[in-house]
Design a protein around this motif. Structure first.
Motif, PDB file in Angstrom:
ATOM      1  N   GLN A  95       0.870  -1.173   0.000  1.00 28.46           N
ATOM      2  CA  GLN A  95       0.000   0.000   0.000  1.00 28.46           C
ATOM      3  C   GLN A  95       0.909   1.226   0.000  1.00 28.46           C
ATOM      4  OE1 GLN A  95      -1.694   0.840   4.013  1.00 28.46           O
ATOM      5  NE2 GLN A  95      -1.475  -1.344   4.346  1.00 28.46           N
ATOM      6  N   GLN A  96       0.600   2.181  -0.856  1.00 26.16           N
ATOM      7  CA  GLN A  96       1.510   3.318  -1.011  1.00 26.16           C
ATOM      8  C   GLN A  96       1.454   4.252   0.186  1.00 26.16           C
ATOM      9  OE1 GLN A  96       0.856   4.479  -5.465  1.00 26.16           O
ATOM     10  NE2 GLN A  96       2.901   5.038  -4.798  1.00 26.16           N
ATOM     11  N   HIS A  97       2.504   4.983   0.352  1.00 28.18           N
ATOM     12  CA  HIS A  97       2.653   6.097   1.314  1.00 28.18           C
ATOM     13  C   HIS A  97       2.967   5.656   2.740  1.00 28.18           C
ATOM     14  CE1 HIS A  97       0.831   8.061  -2.089  1.00 28.18           C
ATOM     15  NE2 HIS A  97      -0.364   7.542  -1.852  1.00 28.18           N
ATOM     16  N   TRP A 135      -1.932   5.147   4.360  1.00 28.67           N
ATOM     17  CA  TRP A 135      -2.484   6.119   3.412  1.00 28.67           C
ATOM     18  C   TRP A 135      -3.822   6.709   3.864  1.00 28.67           C
ATOM     19  CZ3 TRP A 135      -7.147   5.181   0.788  1.00 28.67           C
ATOM     20  CH2 TRP A 135      -7.665   3.886   0.948  1.00 28.67           C
ATOM     21  N   ARG A 168      -1.575  12.188   3.337  1.00 33.99           N
ATOM     22  CA  ARG A 168      -1.205  10.785   3.510  1.00 33.99           C
ATOM     23  C   ARG A 168       0.197  10.470   2.999  1.00 33.99           C
ATOM     24  NH1 ARG A 168      -4.016  11.328  -1.146  1.00 33.99           N
ATOM     25  NH2 ARG A 168      -3.631   9.931  -2.908  1.00 33.99           N
ATOM     26  N   ASP A 277       1.265  -0.156  -4.608  1.00 36.59           N
ATOM     27  CA  ASP A 277       0.175  -0.934  -5.206  1.00 36.59           C
ATOM     28  C   ASP A 277      -0.361  -0.302  -6.500  1.00 36.59           C
ATOM     29  OD1 ASP A 277      -0.957   1.148  -3.763  1.00 36.59           O
ATOM     30  OD2 ASP A 277      -2.421  -0.095  -2.710  1.00 36.59           O
ATOM     31  N   ASN A 278      -0.276   1.024  -6.604  1.00 37.65           N
ATOM     32  CA  ASN A 278      -0.790   1.627  -7.846  1.00 37.65           C
ATOM     33  C   ASN A 278       0.130   1.386  -9.034  1.00 37.65           C
ATOM     34  OD1 ASN A 278      -3.361   2.811  -6.966  1.00 37.65           O
ATOM     35  ND2 ASN A 278      -2.034   3.868  -5.528  1.00 37.65           N
ATOM     36  N   HIS A 319      -1.852  12.770  -9.279  1.00 39.94           N
ATOM     37  CA  HIS A 319      -0.511  12.342  -8.889  1.00 39.94           C
ATOM     38  C   HIS A 319       0.257  11.827 -10.097  1.00 39.94           C
ATOM     39  CE1 HIS A 319      -2.202  12.502  -5.000  1.00 39.94           C
ATOM     40  NE2 HIS A 319      -3.023  11.491  -5.213  1.00 39.94           N
ATOM     41  N   PHE A 321       3.367   9.080 -10.477  1.00 40.45           N
ATOM     42  CA  PHE A 321       4.286   8.122  -9.858  1.00 40.45           C
ATOM     43  C   PHE A 321       5.207   7.595 -10.955  1.00 40.45           C
ATOM     44  CE2 PHE A 321       0.332   7.113  -7.151  1.00 40.45           C
ATOM     45  CZ  PHE A 321       0.679   8.021  -6.161  1.00 40.45           C
TER      46      PHE A 321
HETATM   47  C1  XUL Z   1      -2.963   6.314  -3.657  1.00 36.97           C
HETATM   48  C2  XUL Z   1      -3.490   5.834  -2.347  1.00 36.97           C
HETATM   49  C3  XUL Z   1      -4.066   4.461  -2.253  1.00 36.97           C
HETATM   50  C4  XUL Z   1      -3.078   3.551  -1.577  1.00 36.97           C
HETATM   51  C5  XUL Z   1      -3.702   2.282  -1.024  1.00 36.97           C
HETATM   52  O1  XUL Z   1      -2.396   7.566  -3.622  1.00 36.97           O
HETATM   53  O2  XUL Z   1      -3.417   6.510  -1.352  1.00 36.97           O
HETATM   54  O3  XUL Z   1      -4.434   3.979  -3.500  1.00 36.97           O
HETATM   55  O4  XUL Z   1      -2.041   3.254  -2.455  1.00 36.97           O
HETATM   56  O5  XUL Z   1      -4.190   1.478  -1.967  1.00 36.97           O
END
Ligand code: XUL
Length: 526
Positions: A95-97, A135, A168, A277-278, A319, A321
């Motif tokens: 999971q990002q962040h 996040w 986040r 994850d993205n 965003h 990435f």
């Molecule tokens: C993207 C975001 C969420 C997390 C958790 O910026 O905050 O998609 O990656 O899935």
């Protein structure tokens, strides 16, 4: 035949997908999903997280993630049985962040993991912060403002890091830790992302951060793929020394540590850098060639585009990435997704079949009638005070016209607010619950003027991790397109844009933009 393992530490569950790839043969060998709350109840998470007394504070347990990694590796080993030695490479997505804070003693503990003792038992003492912000945390508004101010404002931050300051994102989270617990911060030797932390547990040493996930921190120079010194300085003193280097997403960061062989019999497989994850989903959805865009129709609707060259959203809503395939990806999120569709469906007493029938019974362009569908506060464009606006005689009592209006509004907004992401959309991979609805996908094809393919991907981030394990370990650059589409299970026929409707929507998009701008100018939207 070699096996490539993809792991995914999501918000609510830890997942695994193993694929087998050789020449023309490729298949999914194994899929596992272990929900945190039920599998490891001793940590007391709810939906994988802890919500603080202040509901803006949301965290999880890095120790639970270690135990989950151990648990899923054990189950993978058992499921693969005699084929376990065929595991050639492993990668993952997190999971990002989210961030993990380690003491200096972590380095020795990682290097000396003992296969006779469970992983969690051995790493329990390495954290300088027991809880990892995730996040869902939105408690860092003050820190965002402070860093933005130091860096020359929100758009300057977006140009430098790919996104304006977001609560986040990891940088403001680190700053808040530094401000609220300076001693804990001083005790911290290393700060990892969820992704690089889990890769570190696999290789028994500190893994680098990849460009894809590093872009979710407000700390990385997005154009150069290196730490942005000014952002580090504005975030916390001495931060540079606490961060790992940044690497390309297809880097082999090490081999599975002896722990995994001793404990479960894994071979010393290559570990390819984990990502967020993205970025991982981008690959899992088969978005591996420029011009392809994925649109996920879920609780929120999300547009992901692969960008060979850097572009940044001038409005600051979206965003950028790093893309695992090299280059960049845009992510534009719309909060009024299935929720708005459901509100309209329910308001007229329809089921989904009735919703589709209403769409089919009304003409493309809805005779000029337009809705701004902000049933809830909206992320893109930023709308803090919700409100549904109807124009050109759209009658709230007319069910079918309102069904068409909400779908057209969503597609027009997606097209309008992702237009900065280049190149232009040539093909769309649609996924998520509402992608079942062919009438809705026809509106998508007509608004974007591009064919739509329906993708069935149960866990695209995890599948992306398995594909990345293959690509990183085998140097398969350029082979992405060769197999992703098959794994991503492109289903059903292509939905082609209809020429006359494309023209109708090109004009309608201008009108929609005018209505939207007028509401935002008037401040009705917050
Ligand atoms: C993207 C975001 C969420 C997390 C958790 O910026 O905050 O998609 O990656 O899935």
């Amino acid at each position: 035949m070699p096996i490539y393992l993809g792991l995914d530490c999501g918000t609510q569950s830890f997942n695994a997908i193993a694929i087998e790839v050789e020449d023309a043969e490729r298949s999914i060998r194994l899929q596992l999903s272990l929900p945190f709350d039920e599998t490891w109840p001793q940590y007391g998470t709810r939906n994988g997280v802890f919500i603080g007394d202040d509901p803006r504070v949301v965290s999880s347990s890095p120790l639970m993630w270690a135990e989950a990694l151990d648990g899923i590796m054990e189950r993978v080993a058992r499921a693969l049985g005699p084929d376990l030695p065929r595991v050639a490479a492993i990668s993952g997505s997190g999971q990002q962040h989210g961030s993990v804070y380690l003491k200096a003693s972590a380095t020795g503990v990682l290097a000396g993991l003992d296969g006779r003792r469970a992983l969690a038992e051995q790493v329990a003492g390495i954290f300088s912060r027991q809880r990892s912000p995730v996040w869902m945390d939105s408690s860092t508004t003050a820190e965002c403002a402070e860093v933005a101010e130091a860096l020359g404002g929100r758009i300057a931050v977006a140009e430098l890091t790919g996104s304006r300051m977001f609560e986040r994102f990891t940088g403001p989270q680190i700053r808040r830790f530094f401000k609220t617990d300076p001693e804990g911060f001083a005790r911290t030797d290393r700060i990892h992302l969820v992704s690089s932390y889990l890769a570190s547990l696999l290789i028994g040493g500190h893994a680098p951060i990849d460009r894809g996930d590093g872009a979710g921190m407000n700390l990385m120079d997005i154009a150069r793929g290196e730490w942005a010194e000014a952002a580090l300085d504005a975030t916390a003193p001495g931060l540079r020394a606490k961060l790992a280097p940044i690497v390309a997403s297809d880097t082999v960061v090490g081999r599975l540590a002896p722990y995994w062989r001793e404990r479960y019999g894994f071979p010393p497989a290559a570990v390819v850098a984990w990502t967020g994850d993205n970025p991982s989903s981008l690959v899992g959805l088969g978005v591996v060639t420029p011009g392809t865009t994925a649109i996920s129709l879920g609780t929120s609707d999300t547009v992901f585009t692969l960008m060979p060259t850097l572009a940044v959203d001038p409005s600051g809503a979206a965003h950028v990435f790093g893309s695992p395939t090299g280059g960049f990806m845009s992510l534009v999120c719309f909060r009024n997704g299935s929720l708005a569709r459901e509100r309209v469906r329910d308001a007229y007493g329809l089921d989904w079949d009735g919703f589709s029938a209403a769409l089919r019974s009304t003409p493309p362009g809805n005779e000029g009638r337009i809705m701004l569908p902000w049933f809830e506060p909206e992320i893109t464009p930023l709308v803090l005070v919700p409100g549904v606006h109807r124009y050109a005689g759209l009658d709230p009592a007319d069910g079918p016209a309102n069904v068409r209006a909400v779908v057209e509004a969503q597609m027009l907004a997606m097209s309008l607010h992702s237009a900065w992401a280049t190149p232009a959309v040539a093909k769309i991979h649609a996924t998520g619950g509402a992608a079942k609805n062919t009438a809705l996908l026809q509106v998508m094809a007509d608004v974007f003027g591009a064919p739509v393919h329906r993708i069935v991907a149960a866990n695209s981030a995890c599948l992306g991790a398995a594909l990345r394990a293959f690509e990183g370990a085998e140097g398969g650059v350029g082979r992405w397109g060769y197999f992703t589409a098959e794994f991503a299970e492109v289903r059903g026929e292509e939905i082609r844009p209809e020429g006359a409707s494309v023209g109708v929507y090109a004009r309608m998009r201008e009108q929609y933009a005018e209505y939207e701008a007028a509401v935002l100018r008037a401040g009705d939207g917050g």
